[in-house]
Motif scaffolding. Structure first.
Motif, mmCIF file in Angstrom:
data_model
loop_
_atom_site.group_PDB
_atom_site.id
_atom_site.type_symbol
_atom_site.label_atom_id
_atom_site.label_comp_id
_atom_site.label_asym_id
_atom_site.label_seq_id
_atom_site.Cartn_x
_atom_site.Cartn_y
_atom_site.Cartn_z
ATOM 1 N N GLU A 44 0.834 -1.206 0.000
ATOM 2 C CA GLU A 44 0.000 0.000 0.000
ATOM 3 C C GLU A 44 0.870 1.259 0.000
ATOM 4 O OE1 GLU A 44 -3.263 0.346 -0.440
ATOM 5 O OE2 GLU A 44 -3.413 -1.830 -0.660
ATOM 6 N N GLU A 45 1.966 1.234 0.754
ATOM 7 C CA GLU A 45 2.883 2.377 0.753
ATOM 8 C C GLU A 45 3.485 2.574 -0.632
ATOM 9 O OE1 GLU A 45 5.666 1.474 3.870
ATOM 10 O OE2 GLU A 45 4.220 1.974 5.442
ATOM 11 N N ARG A 62 3.145 5.748 -3.096
ATOM 12 C CA ARG A 62 4.332 6.399 -3.677
ATOM 13 C C ARG A 62 4.197 6.491 -5.198
ATOM 14 N NH1 ARG A 62 8.904 8.059 -1.792
ATOM 15 N NH2 ARG A 62 8.602 7.114 0.238
ATOM 16 N N ASP A 63 3.694 5.430 -5.839
ATOM 17 C CA ASP A 63 3.499 5.431 -7.287
ATOM 18 C C ASP A 63 2.471 6.488 -7.704
ATOM 19 O OD1 ASP A 63 5.315 3.335 -7.427
ATOM 20 O OD2 ASP A 63 3.769 1.799 -7.733
ATOM 21 N N ILE A 64 1.395 6.602 -6.940
ATOM 22 C CA ILE A 64 0.348 7.583 -7.229
ATOM 23 C C ILE A 64 0.913 8.997 -7.128
ATOM 24 C CG2 ILE A 64 -1.811 8.585 -6.352
ATOM 25 C CD1 ILE A 64 -2.576 5.679 -5.496
ATOM 26 N N VAL A 84 -5.613 12.503 -5.294
ATOM 27 C CA VAL A 84 -6.197 12.717 -3.965
ATOM 28 C C VAL A 84 -6.957 11.479 -3.510
ATOM 29 C CG1 VAL A 84 -7.932 14.030 -2.674
ATOM 30 C CG2 VAL A 84 -6.287 15.231 -4.131
ATOM 31 N N VAL A 85 -7.811 10.961 -4.371
ATOM 32 C CA VAL A 85 -8.631 9.816 -3.981
ATOM 33 C C VAL A 85 -7.769 8.578 -3.762
ATOM 34 C CG1 VAL A 85 -10.523 8.294 -4.672
ATOM 35 C CG2 VAL A 85 -10.699 10.755 -5.020
ATOM 36 N N GLY A 86 -6.791 8.362 -4.612
ATOM 37 C CA GLY A 86 -5.900 7.213 -4.432
ATOM 38 C C GLY A 86 -5.153 7.272 -3.120
ATOM 39 N N LEU A 87 -4.688 8.460 -2.752
ATOM 40 C CA LEU A 87 -3.961 8.608 -1.483
ATOM 41 C C LEU A 87 -4.900 8.478 -0.287
ATOM 42 C CD1 LEU A 87 -1.536 11.442 -2.564
ATOM 43 C CD2 LEU A 87 -0.955 9.038 -2.133
ATOM 44 N N VAL A 88 -6.110 8.984 -0.424
ATOM 45 C CA VAL A 88 -7.089 8.827 0.663
ATOM 46 C C VAL A 88 -7.438 7.350 0.827
ATOM 47 C CG1 VAL A 88 -9.456 9.339 1.383
ATOM 48 C CG2 VAL A 88 -7.989 11.177 0.527
ATOM 49 N N LYS A 89 -7.555 6.618 -0.277
ATOM 50 C CA LYS A 89 -7.813 5.176 -0.184
ATOM 51 C C LYS A 89 -6.669 4.460 0.523
ATOM 52 C CE LYS A 89 -11.024 4.157 -3.858
ATOM 53 N NZ LYS A 89 -11.356 3.232 -4.925
ATOM 54 N N ALA A 90 -5.448 4.913 0.296
ATOM 55 C CA ALA A 90 -4.296 4.302 0.968
ATOM 56 C C ALA A 90 -4.329 4.600 2.464
ATOM 57 C CB ALA A 90 -2.991 4.797 0.352
ATOM 58 N N GLY A 91 -4.976 5.682 2.848
ATOM 59 C CA GLY A 91 -5.183 6.028 4.258
ATOM 60 C C GLY A 91 -3.906 6.140 5.059
ATOM 61 N N THR A 92 -3.877 5.452 6.193
ATOM 62 C CA THR A 92 -2.727 5.553 7.097
ATOM 63 C C THR A 92 -1.442 5.067 6.449
ATOM 64 O OG1 THR A 92 -3.261 3.404 8.063
ATOM 65 C CG2 THR A 92 -4.133 5.353 9.190
ATOM 66 N N ASN A 93 -1.558 4.217 5.431
ATOM 67 C CA ASN A 93 -0.355 3.746 4.738
ATOM 68 C C ASN A 93 0.317 4.849 3.922
ATOM 69 O OD1 ASN A 93 -0.406 0.971 5.570
ATOM 70 N ND2 ASN A 93 -2.177 0.719 4.245
ATOM 71 N N ALA A 94 -0.393 5.937 3.676
ATOM 72 C CA ALA A 94 0.169 7.050 2.907
ATOM 73 C C ALA A 94 0.714 8.164 3.794
ATOM 74 C CB ALA A 94 -0.888 7.621 1.968
ATOM 75 N N VAL A 95 0.417 8.146 5.084
ATOM 76 C CA VAL A 95 0.746 9.276 5.955
ATOM 77 C C VAL A 95 2.250 9.548 6.023
ATOM 78 C CG1 VAL A 95 0.688 10.116 8.350
ATOM 79 C CG2 VAL A 95 -1.368 9.134 7.305
ATOM 80 N N ARG A 96 3.048 8.531 6.202
ATOM 81 C CA ARG A 96 4.498 8.743 6.290
ATOM 82 C C ARG A 96 5.029 9.391 5.000
ATOM 83 N NH1 ARG A 96 7.964 3.706 7.880
ATOM 84 N NH2 ARG A 96 6.938 2.970 6.009
ATOM 85 N N LEU A 97 4.600 8.870 3.861
ATOM 86 C CA LEU A 97 4.990 9.425 2.567
ATOM 87 C C LEU A 97 4.524 10.875 2.439
ATOM 88 C CD1 LEU A 97 5.926 9.296 -0.431
ATOM 89 C CD2 LEU A 97 3.646 8.377 -0.944
ATOM 90 N N LEU A 98 3.281 11.146 2.810
ATOM 91 C CA LEU A 98 2.738 12.496 2.690
ATOM 92 C C LEU A 98 3.454 13.470 3.612
ATOM 93 C CD1 LEU A 98 -1.024 11.561 2.389
ATOM 94 C CD2 LEU A 98 0.461 12.451 0.576
#
Length: 181
Positions: A46-47, A51-53, A82-96
């Protein structure tokens, strides 16, 4: 704006379509991935997807100018991101967090977007849920001169309305007072 008789779509801002958008890895040209065998592998996958998105947005975004941009695809790219990153949720937070940090290696437009998505992830659950559940296949289905696709939206007080409830007897004007997402 719609005429009273046929509710023909005369004009629909990209903001209206953005409010109705969603993300699918297939739409972004990514291959679907199968379920990994354990939670750690799932988080890693998911991370990487997040990252790809974000990398796709970083590479394809072009800053706005004062030139007219009818039919401009940037709003769609931004919504997919935006939607792809929101779908990733907590798995995207560190990257964001990394991407939003001043001085990060990400472009300025990507840093700004990362900050916006972090605000969404930390904001009201109904907003996250709507974005995460959005179907990208519905994006860009409104066509000039054709009846508007039916949709449901809530007003500021939370009351919901369907476009179809106004067909044939009312003029409908949509106004979106939002930041550009």
């Amino acid at each position: 704006m719609f005429d009273r008789q046929s509710m023909t779509l005369c004009w629909l801002s990209s903001a209206a379509v953005v409010a109705l958008a969603g993300f699918s890895p297939h739409a972004a040209g990514q291959a679907p991935h199968s379920e990994p065998p354990n939670a750690e592998d799932s988080a890693t996958a998911e991370e990487q997807t997040a990252r790809d998105i974000l990398a796709r947005f970083d590479q394809n975004w072009e800053d706005y100018t004062n030139e007219p941009h009818y039919g401009d695809p940037r709003w769609k790219l931004k919504m997919e991101t935006v939607v792809g990153l929101v779908k990733a949720g907590t798995n995207a937070v560190r990257l964001l967090d990394e991407a939003a940090r001043e001085g990060s290696s990400w472009a300025e437009h990507t840093r700004a977007l990362a900050a916006e998505v972090l605000a969404i992830l930390n904001g009201p659950a109904p907003v996250r849920e709507e974005l995460a559940g959005y179907d990208l296949a519905k994006v860009d289905t409104a066509q000039l001169g054709k009846p508007a696709p039916d949709f449901t939206l809530a007003d500021a007080s939370g009351q919901t309305y369907r476009l179809s409830q106004f067909r044939g007897n009312k003029t409908v004007v949509l106004t979106f007072i939002l930041q550009d997402i």
